[in-house]
Design a protein around this motif. Structure first.
Motif, PDB file in Angstrom:
ATOM      1  N   UNK A 161       0.678  -1.023  -0.135  1.00  0.00           N
ATOM      2  CA  UNK A 161      -0.019  -0.016   0.022  1.00  0.00           C
ATOM      3  C   UNK A 161       0.874   1.274  -0.043  1.00  0.00           C
ATOM      4  N   UNK A 162       0.539   2.254  -0.694  1.00  0.00           N
ATOM      5  CA  UNK A 162       1.224   3.772  -0.465  1.00  0.00           C
ATOM      6  C   UNK A 162       0.014   4.757  -0.298  1.00  0.00           C
ATOM      7  N   UNK A 163       0.135   5.733   0.268  1.00  0.00           N
ATOM      8  CA  UNK A 163      -0.738   6.982   0.310  1.00  0.00           C
ATOM      9  C   UNK A 163       0.065   8.068   0.027  1.00  0.00           C
ATOM     10  N   UNK A 164      -0.527   9.117  -0.826  1.00  0.00           N
ATOM     11  CA  UNK A 164      -0.078  10.284  -0.942  1.00  0.00           C
ATOM     12  C   UNK A 164      -1.126  11.307  -1.399  1.00  0.00           C
ATOM     13  N   UNK A 165      -0.516  12.553  -1.693  1.00  0.00           N
ATOM     14  CA  UNK A 165      -1.199  13.836  -2.039  1.00  0.00           C
ATOM     15  C   UNK A 165      -0.803  14.501  -3.218  1.00  0.00           C
ATOM     16  N   UNK A 166      -1.851  14.710  -4.095  1.00  0.00           N
ATOM     17  CA  UNK A 166      -1.593  14.992  -5.600  1.00  0.00           C
ATOM     18  C   UNK A 166      -1.767  16.737  -5.365  1.00  0.00           C
ATOM     19  N   UNK A 167      -0.982  17.456  -5.525  1.00  0.00           N
ATOM     20  CA  UNK A 167      -1.003  18.611  -5.643  1.00  0.00           C
ATOM     21  C   UNK A 167      -1.735  19.444  -6.674  1.00  0.00           C
ATOM     22  N   UNK A 168      -1.693  18.796  -7.605  1.00  0.00           N
ATOM     23  CA  UNK A 168      -2.108  19.305  -8.930  1.00  0.00           C
ATOM     24  C   UNK A 168      -3.372  19.660  -9.253  1.00  0.00           C
ATOM     25  N   UNK A 169      -4.272  18.554  -8.403  1.00  0.00           N
ATOM     26  CA  UNK A 169      -5.519  18.511  -8.281  1.00  0.00           C
ATOM     27  C   UNK A 169      -6.007  18.466  -6.975  1.00  0.00           C
ATOM     28  N   UNK A 170      -5.254  18.699  -6.078  1.00  0.00           N
ATOM     29  CA  UNK A 170      -5.779  18.936  -4.744  1.00  0.00           C
ATOM     30  C   UNK A 170      -6.547  17.565  -4.128  1.00  0.00           C
ATOM     31  N   UNK A 171      -5.931  16.531  -4.301  1.00  0.00           N
ATOM     32  CA  UNK A 171      -6.800  15.363  -4.086  1.00  0.00           C
ATOM     33  C   UNK A 171      -5.688  14.378  -3.373  1.00  0.00           C
ATOM     34  N   UNK A 172      -6.364  13.142  -2.709  1.00  0.00           N
ATOM     35  CA  UNK A 172      -5.493  12.466  -2.001  1.00  0.00           C
ATOM     36  C   UNK A 172      -5.597  10.841  -2.591  1.00  0.00           C
ATOM     37  N   UNK A 173      -4.766  10.113  -2.585  1.00  0.00           N
ATOM     38  CA  UNK A 173      -4.803   9.031  -3.298  1.00  0.00           C
ATOM     39  C   UNK A 173      -4.254   7.718  -2.449  1.00  0.00           C
ATOM     40  N   UNK A 174      -4.792   6.635  -2.612  1.00  0.00           N
ATOM     41  CA  UNK A 174      -4.303   5.363  -2.036  1.00  0.00           C
ATOM     42  C   UNK A 174      -3.956   4.547  -3.032  1.00  0.00           C
TER      43      UNK A 174
END
Length: 338
Positions: free
Chosen positions: A156-169
């Motif tokens: 598993x990995x967890x990150x923030x995408x600053x391009x569209x202000x979203x969070x992804x797993x």
């Protein structure tokens, strides 16, 4: 305060702590609607982030690993606890600020902290149940079921995408260690998983000398230091139980020539592992007993002053991540309050 222009109200609210902003949602429906907009949540987050960096008020959150919890429970002649405790502490000293009880139950005692982004935590268990949780606003959500057929050997990995202000797993699964991975990605804004196709069928491994600042140093781990890629290397002295740890930082990401050696940290004991906090403190796990009968001891070393804190509050194997207060997850689909 109804006569105040909207931009002034937003400016005032954006400078307040999270708990104060939450209380002010009750003032009126208009304020509540302002506070729960994605734009205000992002503005408040960026302001808080900048203030923390300027004041040196960085925090970490840690949770005992399931093996440590089972060991403690066994020592106390009790069954392993179903609910876990997370501890918020200062990044620089690891001094405890508060304990927070996880407000939901997992289906397995084998739980992990996948990661932390902007105050939003991602927790999971061995049965592939995943939660996103923001303790600051007392809200959490359970992620929907997988879109893959089977889940085996999961990563598993967890990150923030600053391009569209979203969070992804991101979750990878493979039937055997030699088979190609299946990959799926969860996006918070859509509250759904989607399968991700990749063009390679084998795992990617880092070359031992890839981007290394010096081929003569033994790499210990890759880390992050104040938002920059960091490299911890070890130099052992033959015939002695003493080491030096070199901390390098890549000031210009991807440019090998930009590696800069910031700190040299001496350590007089045999370290089993080292980790670096984002502030720059070096966490060292070591054994006083060479045969390992007494378990690991932990020390926290300030890389600037070289002062060593031998008994930090954390004294057991744990998941550790950076932490900050934020309004993320304040409003959205399938979010639960407690």
């Amino acid at each position: 305060m109804n006569h105040l222009p909207c931009d002034i109200v937003l400016n005032i609210l954006g400078k307040l702590p999270v708990k104060s902003v939450i209380r002010l949602r009750r003032v009126c429906k208009f304020w509540d609607s302002l506070i729960t907009t994605p734009s205000f949540i992002s503005t408040h987050l960026n302001r808080n982030n900048n203030n923390n960096k300027d004041n040196g008020n960085d925090y970490i959150i840690h949770m005992a690993s399931w093996k440590a919890r089972r060991l403690v429970s066994s020592h106390l002649s009790k069954s392993p606890p179903k609910t876990s405790i997370c501890t918020v502490a200062f990044d620089r000293t690891f001094d405890k600020i508060s304990d927070i009880e996880i407000p939901f139950d997992f289906t397995s005692d084998c739980t992990q902290m996948v990661g932390s982004c902007n105050g939003l935590l991602c927790l999971a268990d061995s049965n592939n149940v995943i939660y996103l949780w923001n303790p600051s606003v007392r809200k959490f959500k359970k992620l929907p079921h997988t879109c893959l057929e089977n889940l085996n050997h999961v990563t598993l990995g967890f990150a923030y995408c600053s391009e569209n202000n979203d969070y992804k797993v991101v979750r990878t699964s493979r039937s055997t260690f030699l088979s190609p991975s299946e990959i799926e990605m969860y996006t918070l804004s859509s509250d759904s998983w989607r399968r991700v196709e990749i063009s390679v069928t084998t795992d990617v491994w880092f070359s031992k000398d890839l981007l290394s600042p010096s081929p003569l140093l033994q790499r210990t781990c890759i880390a992050s230091l104040r938002g920059k890629l960091a490299f911890i290397a070890k130099l052992a002295f033959i015939g002695q139980s003493s080491f030096q740890y070199f901390i390098w930082v890549m000031t210009d990401y991807g440019v090998v020539e930009s590696w800069n050696k910031l700190f040299v940290v001496p350590f007089e004991r045999l370290a089993c592992w080292v980790r670096l906090t984002d502030y720059g403190s070096l966490m060292v796990g070591y054994r006083n007993d060479p045969f390992g009968r007494q378990g690991l001891k932990y020390a926290l070393i300030d890389t600037e002053t070289l002062q060593e804190k031998k008994d930090p509050d954390i004294q057991h194997p744990s998941f550790i991540a950076s932490f900050m207060e934020s309004l993320v997850l304040l409003d959205g689909t399938n979010v639960e309050s407690y």
